[in-house]
Design an enzyme around this catalytic site. Sequence first.
Site, mmCIF file in Angstrom:
data_model
loop_
_atom_site.group_PDB
_atom_site.id
_atom_site.type_symbol
_atom_site.label_atom_id
_atom_site.label_comp_id
_atom_site.label_asym_id
_atom_site.label_seq_id
_atom_site.Cartn_x
_atom_site.Cartn_y
_atom_site.Cartn_z
ATOM 1 N N ARG A 36 59.817 89.432 26.209
ATOM 2 C CA ARG A 36 59.794 88.375 25.206
ATOM 3 C C ARG A 36 60.348 87.065 25.744
ATOM 4 N NH1 ARG A 36 59.600 90.439 19.833
ATOM 5 N NH2 ARG A 36 58.316 92.266 19.921
ATOM 6 N N ARG A 91 58.469 82.405 19.756
ATOM 7 C CA ARG A 91 58.617 81.287 18.822
ATOM 8 C C ARG A 91 59.946 80.556 18.926
ATOM 9 N NH1 ARG A 91 56.404 84.848 14.012
ATOM 10 N NH2 ARG A 91 58.019 86.047 15.037
ATOM 11 N N ARG A 148 51.004 77.424 20.362
ATOM 12 C CA ARG A 148 50.679 78.356 19.273
ATOM 13 C C ARG A 148 50.072 77.640 18.061
ATOM 14 N NH1 ARG A 148 50.204 81.328 15.618
ATOM 15 N NH2 ARG A 148 51.464 83.140 15.036
ATOM 16 N N ASP A 155 50.606 91.575 24.006
ATOM 17 C CA ASP A 155 51.400 92.354 23.057
ATOM 18 C C ASP A 155 51.096 93.828 23.245
ATOM 19 O OD1 ASP A 155 53.280 92.025 20.666
ATOM 20 O OD2 ASP A 155 51.813 93.451 19.920
ATOM 21 N N TYR A 162 53.108 102.830 15.443
ATOM 22 C CA TYR A 162 52.420 101.730 14.740
ATOM 23 C C TYR A 162 51.121 102.217 14.105
ATOM 24 C CZ TYR A 162 55.541 97.985 16.205
ATOM 25 O OH TYR A 162 56.623 97.176 16.363
HETATM 26 O O1 CP3 Z 1 56.434 86.400 27.280
HETATM 27 C C1 CP3 Z 1 56.800 87.396 26.623
HETATM 28 O O2 CP3 Z 1 57.831 88.015 26.894
HETATM 29 C C2 CP3 Z 1 55.999 87.798 25.437
HETATM 30 C C3 CP3 Z 1 55.132 88.985 25.658
HETATM 31 C C4 CP3 Z 1 55.369 90.058 24.613
HETATM 32 C C5 CP3 Z 1 55.042 89.965 23.229
HETATM 33 N N1 CP3 Z 1 55.233 91.190 22.674
HETATM 34 C C6 CP3 Z 1 54.520 88.775 22.535
HETATM 35 C C7 CP3 Z 1 54.676 88.630 21.066
HETATM 36 C C8 CP3 Z 1 55.836 91.329 24.854
HETATM 37 C C9 CP3 Z 1 56.376 91.912 26.143
HETATM 38 C C10 CP3 Z 1 55.736 92.040 23.618
HETATM 39 C C11 CP3 Z 1 56.065 93.456 23.490
HETATM 40 C C12 CP3 Z 1 56.155 94.035 22.149
HETATM 41 N N2 CP3 Z 1 55.414 93.769 21.027
HETATM 42 C C13 CP3 Z 1 57.015 95.117 21.852
HETATM 43 C C14 CP3 Z 1 57.910 95.803 22.844
HETATM 44 C C15 CP3 Z 1 59.142 95.017 23.095
HETATM 45 C C16 CP3 Z 1 60.151 95.129 22.010
HETATM 46 O O3 CP3 Z 1 60.596 94.062 21.557
HETATM 47 O O4 CP3 Z 1 60.520 96.232 21.651
HETATM 48 C C17 CP3 Z 1 56.817 95.446 20.488
HETATM 49 C C18 CP3 Z 1 57.537 96.519 19.711
HETATM 50 C C19 CP3 Z 1 55.791 94.581 19.989
HETATM 51 C C20 CP3 Z 1 55.174 94.599 18.630
HETATM 52 C C21 CP3 Z 1 55.280 93.285 17.982
HETATM 53 N N3 CP3 Z 1 54.496 92.197 18.294
HETATM 54 C C22 CP3 Z 1 56.173 92.898 16.957
HETATM 55 C C23 CP3 Z 1 57.227 93.795 16.320
HETATM 56 C C24 CP3 Z 1 55.899 91.558 16.654
HETATM 57 C C25 CP3 Z 1 56.520 90.718 15.586
HETATM 58 C C26 CP3 Z 1 57.759 90.125 16.175
HETATM 59 C C27 CP3 Z 1 57.938 88.725 15.706
HETATM 60 O O5 CP3 Z 1 58.859 88.094 16.252
HETATM 61 O O6 CP3 Z 1 57.185 88.262 14.851
HETATM 62 C C28 CP3 Z 1 54.876 91.120 17.519
HETATM 63 C C29 CP3 Z 1 54.294 89.762 17.598
HETATM 64 C C30 CP3 Z 1 54.566 89.037 18.866
HETATM 65 N N4 CP3 Z 1 54.379 89.570 20.122
HETATM 66 C C31 CP3 Z 1 54.997 87.680 18.998
HETATM 67 C C32 CP3 Z 1 55.054 87.429 20.384
HETATM 68 C C33 CP3 Z 1 55.393 86.125 21.037
HETATM 69 C C34 CP3 Z 1 55.243 86.690 17.861
HETATM 70 C C35 CP3 Z 1 53.893 86.300 17.372
HETATM 71 C C36 CP3 Z 1 53.762 84.855 16.917
HETATM 72 O O7 CP3 Z 1 53.722 83.930 17.746
HETATM 73 O O8 CP3 Z 1 53.621 84.675 15.714
#
Ligand code: CP3
Length: 323
Positions: A2, A6, A15, A51, A126
């Site tokens: 991550r 945001r 975005r 993701d 999920y």
């Molecule tokens: O550069 C990076 O590090 C981002 C790459 C990345 C994302 N998701 C982008 C993302 C990575 C490595 C992930 C992994 C991910 N996604 C995991 C495993 C890591 C962890 O935290 O346990 C999990 C469980 C997810 C599932 C997921 N995707 C969730 C729970 C969410 C919502 C979280 C939120 O903050 O809203 C997402 C969406 C997501 N994935 C976002 C990003 C940048 C936010 C989306 C947005 O821009 O609206």
Amino acid sequence: MRQAGRYMPEYRRVRRRYSFLELCRTPAAAAEVTVTAVDRLGVDAAILFADILLLLEPLGVGLEYSRNEGPVIHRPVRTPQDVGRLPRIDAAAELPYVYEAVRLSQANLRVPLIGFSGAPFTLASYLVEGGGSRHYLHTKTLMYRAPRAWHELMSFLVDNVISYLRRQIEAGAQAVQVFDSWVGCLSPYDYRQFVLPHMKRLFENLPGQVPTIHFGTGTAGLLEMLREGGGTVIGLDWRVDLIQGWQRVGFDRAIQGNLDPAALLGPRDLLLEQARAVLEKAAGHPGHIFNLGHGILPQTPVDQVRALVDFVHEYSQSSRARG
Ligand code: CP3
């Protein structure tokens, strides 16, 4: 993990032009976000912007990222019949945009690029819950009441994760990370029964030429089995003492971690003191990768992250100089 998100103004700017899924499906934009985060933070490796749930999208289960609820699966998989109805496709073959984002990112980076996938259990959670969950009751109900369907679902996911990570490595990923973010909800008994054999098959079938990172949270009760599952590097979250955790993983394995991401919300001196405590614990054992114990929180000030990265670099350089 991550790195781009945001909390970062550079990310929010890109975005604005795309929905989250559109951003993931546009390799040039995904690569830009990947590279910008590295430049902004000064970290030693990049993680691909993507993701873990993208792999589920070709299954036609109705994946959506909603503004308030996070990821949602509109047609969850809850019964053996649902499992039987999943299209037996190679979902990884349907994600060429991810491999293109790997290629473009890698070509524009001066640090190694980490590709990734969700682990089968976390992906299944999920699929079965239809989104995030607190108690994973639908998932556990399927596991307990329909173990054959559960193992069939896990095997199917393992096949896809292997194929997905292989393609990312072929496209240029220099390490791959497997996120079992929610596996900490399981008892050690259930992990051994319902997850471990699948993790072994997964790691045994990844190409040996790049390091693999096996990550989970809430895993203090499972560390020996995470090791057994596989991975060059095992992730430790902040709920476990670094040395005690490492001992249980085995000092012959590398570890990654384990600062509490919430430490970035505290005052600067406390943040750096906590980072120093992690580094001092790991000192003297080769194979520690400094990292947060889980993803960065949306409230995090970017300059706190930058200060942390600079501190870890200074500490590591001066301890190297001391020998
Ligand atoms: O550069 C990076 O590090 C981002 C790459 C990345 C994302 N998701 C982008 C993302 C990575 C490595 C992930 C992994 C991910 N996604 C995991 C495993 C890591 C962890 O935290 O346990 C999990 C469980 C997810 C599932 C997921 N995707 C969730 C729970 C969410 C919502 C979280 C939120 O903050 O809203 C997402 C969406 C997501 N994935 C976002 C990003 C940048 C936010 C989306 C947005 O821009 O609206």
